[in-house]
Scaffold this motif. Structure first.
Motif, PDB file in Angstrom:
ATOM      1  N   ILE A  87      51.148  28.266  45.110  1.00 49.62           N
ATOM      2  CA  ILE A  87      51.870  27.657  46.345  1.00 49.62           C
ATOM      3  C   ILE A  87      51.239  26.519  46.098  1.00 49.62           C
ATOM      4  CG2 ILE A  87      51.409  29.632  47.715  1.00 49.62           C
ATOM      5  CD1 ILE A  87      48.659  29.035  48.151  1.00 49.62           C
ATOM      6  N   VAL A  88      51.719  25.436  46.964  1.00 46.00           N
ATOM      7  CA  VAL A  88      52.010  24.208  47.091  1.00 46.00           C
ATOM      8  C   VAL A  88      50.649  24.482  48.418  1.00 46.00           C
ATOM      9  CG1 VAL A  88      52.924  22.081  47.940  1.00 46.00           C
ATOM     10  CG2 VAL A  88      54.092  23.166  46.800  1.00 46.00           C
ATOM     11  N   GLY A  89      49.432  23.521  48.588  1.00 44.97           N
ATOM     12  CA  GLY A  89      48.725  23.083  49.354  1.00 44.97           C
ATOM     13  C   GLY A  89      47.782  22.154  48.618  1.00 44.97           C
ATOM     14  N   THR A  90      46.481  22.942  49.160  1.00 41.17           N
ATOM     15  CA  THR A  90      45.336  21.867  49.388  1.00 41.17           C
ATOM     16  C   THR A  90      44.637  22.670  48.159  1.00 41.17           C
ATOM     17  OG1 THR A  90      44.791  20.242  50.872  1.00 41.17           O
ATOM     18  CG2 THR A  90      43.650  20.900  50.103  1.00 41.17           C
ATOM     19  N   PHE A  91      42.984  22.103  47.033  1.00 39.07           N
ATOM     20  CA  PHE A  91      42.605  22.905  46.081  1.00 39.07           C
ATOM     21  C   PHE A  91      41.104  22.694  46.559  1.00 39.07           C
ATOM     22  CE2 PHE A  91      39.665  23.185  42.034  1.00 39.07           C
ATOM     23  CZ  PHE A  91      40.270  24.243  41.791  1.00 39.07           C
ATOM     24  N   TYR A  92      40.321  23.699  46.600  1.00 39.03           N
ATOM     25  CA  TYR A  92      39.464  23.739  47.413  1.00 39.03           C
ATOM     26  C   TYR A  92      38.563  24.801  45.483  1.00 39.03           C
ATOM     27  CZ  TYR A  92      40.140  22.079  51.131  1.00 39.03           C
ATOM     28  OH  TYR A  92      40.789  20.973  52.370  1.00 39.03           O
ATOM     29  N   GLY A  93      37.500  24.167  44.847  1.00 39.28           N
ATOM     30  CA  GLY A  93      36.852  24.218  44.352  1.00 39.28           C
ATOM     31  C   GLY A  93      35.812  25.908  44.560  1.00 39.28           C
ATOM     32  N   ALA A  94      34.783  25.516  46.156  1.00 36.19           N
ATOM     33  CA  ALA A  94      34.178  26.347  47.164  1.00 36.19           C
ATOM     34  C   ALA A  94      34.884  26.148  47.743  1.00 36.19           C
ATOM     35  CB  ALA A  94      32.596  25.200  46.305  1.00 36.19           C
ATOM     36  N   SER A  95      33.922  27.858  48.393  1.00 40.02           N
ATOM     37  CA  SER A  95      33.895  28.159  50.077  1.00 40.02           C
ATOM     38  C   SER A  95      33.769  26.262  50.848  1.00 40.02           C
ATOM     39  CB  SER A  95      33.882  29.681  50.080  1.00 40.02           C
ATOM     40  OG  SER A  95      32.006  29.194  49.909  1.00 40.02           O
ATOM     41  N   SER A  96      32.987  26.256  51.282  1.00 39.43           N
ATOM     42  CA  SER A  96      32.631  24.605  51.809  1.00 39.43           C
ATOM     43  C   SER A  96      31.878  23.736  50.470  1.00 39.43           C
ATOM     44  CB  SER A  96      31.178  25.566  52.814  1.00 39.43           C
ATOM     45  OG  SER A  96      30.228  25.620  52.137  1.00 39.43           O
ATOM     46  N   PRO A  97      31.731  22.402  51.722  1.00 39.73           N
ATOM     47  CA  PRO A  97      31.633  21.319  50.220  1.00 39.73           C
ATOM     48  C   PRO A  97      30.171  21.555  49.723  1.00 39.73           C
ATOM     49  CG  PRO A  97      32.829  20.333  52.594  1.00 39.73           C
ATOM     50  CD  PRO A  97      32.443  22.228  52.536  1.00 39.73           C
ATOM     51  N   ASP A 113      37.754  37.717  40.008  1.00 37.53           N
ATOM     52  CA  ASP A 113      37.754  37.220  40.536  1.00 37.53           C
ATOM     53  C   ASP A 113      37.636  36.123  40.975  1.00 37.53           C
ATOM     54  OD1 ASP A 113      35.424  38.736  38.942  1.00 37.53           O
ATOM     55  OD2 ASP A 113      34.538  37.308  38.010  1.00 37.53           O
ATOM     56  N   VAL A 114      37.376  35.374  42.143  1.00 40.37           N
ATOM     57  CA  VAL A 114      38.129  33.975  42.689  1.00 40.37           C
ATOM     58  C   VAL A 114      37.577  33.274  41.650  1.00 40.37           C
ATOM     59  CG1 VAL A 114      37.957  32.607  44.959  1.00 40.37           C
ATOM     60  CG2 VAL A 114      37.579  35.111  44.740  1.00 40.37           C
ATOM     61  N   LEU A 115      38.968  32.456  42.076  1.00 40.08           N
ATOM     62  CA  LEU A 115      38.618  31.260  40.775  1.00 40.08           C
ATOM     63  C   LEU A 115      38.311  29.490  41.633  1.00 40.08           C
ATOM     64  CD1 LEU A 115      41.367  31.894  37.855  1.00 40.08           C
ATOM     65  CD2 LEU A 115      38.847  31.793  37.876  1.00 40.08           C
ATOM     66  N   CYS A 116      39.737  30.570  43.154  1.00 37.17           N
ATOM     67  CA  CYS A 116      39.413  28.694  44.239  1.00 37.17           C
ATOM     68  C   CYS A 116      39.794  29.083  45.249  1.00 37.17           C
ATOM     69  CB  CYS A 116      40.055  27.696  44.046  1.00 37.17           C
ATOM     70  SG  CYS A 116      42.145  28.173  42.862  1.00 37.17           S
ATOM     71  N   ILE A 117      40.415  28.073  45.891  1.00 40.84           N
ATOM     72  CA  ILE A 117      41.228  28.904  47.662  1.00 40.84           C
ATOM     73  C   ILE A 117      42.428  27.135  46.849  1.00 40.84           C
ATOM     74  CG2 ILE A 117      41.254  28.377  50.192  1.00 40.84           C
ATOM     75  CD1 ILE A 117      37.873  29.717  49.204  1.00 40.84           C
ATOM     76  N   ILE A 118      43.591  27.391  48.020  1.00 37.59           N
ATOM     77  CA  ILE A 118      43.987  26.924  47.927  1.00 37.59           C
ATOM     78  C   ILE A 118      44.957  26.896  49.159  1.00 37.59           C
ATOM     79  CG2 ILE A 118      46.595  26.213  47.399  1.00 37.59           C
ATOM     80  CD1 ILE A 118      46.238  26.554  44.891  1.00 37.59           C
ATOM     81  N   GLU A 119      44.225  25.965  50.209  1.00 35.17           N
ATOM     82  CA  GLU A 119      45.032  25.507  52.045  1.00 35.17           C
ATOM     83  C   GLU A 119      46.530  25.593  51.746  1.00 35.17           C
ATOM     84  OE1 GLU A 119      43.918  23.430  55.468  1.00 35.17           O
ATOM     85  OE2 GLU A 119      42.813  22.803  53.784  1.00 35.17           O
ATOM     86  N   ALA A 120      46.900  26.172  52.479  1.00 31.76           N
ATOM     87  CA  ALA A 120      48.881  26.144  53.049  1.00 31.76           C
ATOM     88  C   ALA A 120      48.870  26.236  54.156  1.00 31.76           C
ATOM     89  CB  ALA A 120      49.781  26.495  51.549  1.00 31.76           C
ATOM     90  N   MET A 121      49.003  25.967  55.154  1.00 32.48           N
ATOM     91  CA  MET A 121      49.370  25.785  56.336  1.00 32.48           C
ATOM     92  C   MET A 121      47.902  26.423  56.819  1.00 32.48           C
ATOM     93  SD  MET A 121      53.121  26.686  55.757  1.00 32.48           S
ATOM     94  CE  MET A 121      53.843  27.015  57.959  1.00 32.48           C
ATOM     95  N   LYS A 122      47.041  25.837  57.257  1.00 34.36           N
ATOM     96  CA  LYS A 122      45.846  26.572  57.449  1.00 34.36           C
ATOM     97  C   LYS A 122      45.453  27.303  56.891  1.00 34.36           C
ATOM     98  CE  LYS A 122      45.759  22.467  59.989  1.00 34.36           C
ATOM     99  NZ  LYS A 122      44.952  21.520  59.820  1.00 34.36           N
ATOM    100  N   LEU A 123      46.044  28.454  55.912  1.00 33.08           N
ATOM    101  CA  LEU A 123      45.916  29.519  56.125  1.00 33.08           C
ATOM    102  C   LEU A 123      44.569  29.188  54.216  1.00 33.08           C
ATOM    103  CD1 LEU A 123      48.569  31.179  56.120  1.00 33.08           C
ATOM    104  CD2 LEU A 123      46.794  31.860  57.550  1.00 33.08           C
ATOM    105  N   MET A 124      44.379  30.004  54.177  1.00 34.83           N
ATOM    106  CA  MET A 124      42.951  29.982  52.510  1.00 34.83           C
ATOM    107  C   MET A 124      43.677  30.949  52.135  1.00 34.83           C
ATOM    108  SD  MET A 124      41.306  27.623  53.546  1.00 34.83           S
ATOM    109  CE  MET A 124      40.640  26.121  54.690  1.00 34.83           C
TER     110      MET A 124
END
Length: 158
Positions: A87-97, A113-124
């Motif tokens: 998807i298109v979104g913001t890449f996060y390498g961790a669950s929080s900073p 295993d979870v590799l990352c989170i991509i935020e799209a339209m306020k959904l993680m």
């Protein structure tokens, strides 16, 4: 693409109002970004021409200091698996900073295993590994925008 074509592209982009230019042809990738903070150091193109021609190139100011240039040619490896953004979104390498990243280069991962989170339209959206293996490269910086199909990780199959 040969070096002369790359030099011509740099000159054309430098003289234009474009802030960002990307080109991909097979395994060849070229990215020029003039929108980032400019460094004060002067970078020169070095070519194999006589000194008099080099001086004319510098005097015509092919301003490489204002263009960030990345040229990558990747070596094909049959054991590498590329994880691409679904998807298109913001890449996060961790669950929080303040938390450690989910994965880093050299880490062993299992399917699911979870590799990352991509935020799209306020959904993680958690992106999970499709294979067992070892992380060879994290190809995106945390909090950066990613496009659909953009490579995120290289994983060597176990």
């Amino acid at each position: 693409m040969n070096i002369e074509e790359v030099k011509d592209l740099i000159k054309m982009i430098d003289e234009s109002d474009l802030a960002l230019f990307e080109l991909k042809q097979g395994d060849f990738s070229l990215k020029m970004d003039k929108s980032q903070t400019r460094s004060s150091e002067v970078k020169e193109l070095v070519n194999k021409e006589p000194a008099s021609q080099k001086e004319s190139v510098v005097n015509n100011t092919i301003s490489v200091q204002e263009a960030k240039v990345e040229i990558k040619e990747e070596i094909k490896d049959e054991n590498l698996f590329i994880v691409k953004s679904p998807i298109v979104g913001t890449f996060y390498g961790a669950s929080s900073p303040d938390k450690d990243p989910y994965v880093h280069e050299g880490k062993k991962v299992k399917q699911g295993d979870v590799l990352c989170i991509i935020e799209a339209m306020k959904l993680m959206n958690e992106i999970e590994s499709e294979i067992n293996g070892e992380i060879v490269e994290v190809m995106v910086e945390s909090e950066s925008m990613v496009e659909y199909g953009q490579p995120l990780f290289k994983i060597r199959r176990a």
